[in-house]
Structures are given as C-alpha cells and as structure tokens.
Design a protein around this motif. Structure first.
Motif, PDB file in Angstrom:
ATOM      1  N   ALA A  11     -11.839 -11.819  -8.045  1.00  0.00           N
ATOM      2  CA  ALA A  11     -10.476 -11.895  -7.504  1.00  0.00           C
ATOM      3  C   ALA A  11      -9.727 -12.998  -8.237  1.00  0.00           C
ATOM      4  CB  ALA A  11     -10.518 -12.198  -6.011  1.00  0.00           C
ATOM      5  N   ARG A  17      -2.964 -16.444  -6.853  1.00  0.00           N
ATOM      6  CA  ARG A  17      -2.489 -15.440  -5.891  1.00  0.00           C
ATOM      7  C   ARG A  17      -1.227 -15.910  -5.188  1.00  0.00           C
ATOM      8  NH1 ARG A  17      -8.274 -14.741  -3.747  1.00  0.00           N
ATOM      9  NH2 ARG A  17      -7.584 -16.443  -2.466  1.00  0.00           N
ATOM     10  N   ASN A  28      -4.894  -8.060 -11.784  1.00  0.00           N
ATOM     11  CA  ASN A  28      -5.977  -7.619 -10.908  1.00  0.00           C
ATOM     12  C   ASN A  28      -7.186  -7.156 -11.713  1.00  0.00           C
ATOM     13  OD1 ASN A  28      -5.676  -4.903 -11.660  1.00  0.00           O
ATOM     14  ND2 ASN A  28      -4.256  -4.485 -10.024  1.00  0.00           N
ATOM     15  N   ASN A  30     -10.343  -4.142 -11.604  1.00  0.00           N
ATOM     16  CA  ASN A  30     -10.820  -2.887 -11.045  1.00  0.00           C
ATOM     17  C   ASN A  30     -12.348  -2.891 -11.109  1.00  0.00           C
ATOM     18  OD1 ASN A  30     -11.707  -0.256 -10.630  1.00  0.00           O
ATOM     19  ND2 ASN A  30      -9.868   0.634 -11.512  1.00  0.00           N
TER      20      ASN A  30
END
Length: 53
Positions: A11, A17, A28, A30
């Motif tokens: 993350a 963030r 981001n 995946n």
C-alpha cells in the motif's frame, strides 16, 4: 509463470495517501498481476504492513 510481486499486501505509505496532490493519491498497486500504477514524473513509496510476531 506468476509475477514476483503477485499477491503481497503493498500500500502507499501513509503520508503519501494523505497527500494534497491528487495525482499522487492515484498511485496504486495491483496484487493480482504485480503491477504498479503511477502518475507520470512522480515517485511513490509502497510499504508492506508488518505482521505481529
């Protein structure tokens, strides 16, 4: 062959963030295919949460 980074819990770093830069907030990871999405001309830091011992 499965990508090396497939399925980890990565993350964006907490400070990132909460960035006021909306482009950086779109960064981001995946976990299904091990790919990162980053806005052009930016740098992002991703971290893996620590697990309790």
């Amino acid at each position: 062959m499965q990508p090396v980074l497939a399925n980890p819990e990565l993350a964006p770093k907490r400070r990132q963030r909460r960035s006021v830069d909306p482009r950086l907030q779109r960064a981001n990871f995946n976990p299904r295919n091990g790919s990162f999405t980053l806005p052009g001309r930016s740098t992002a830091v991703f971290v893996q949460p620590r697990r309790p011992d």
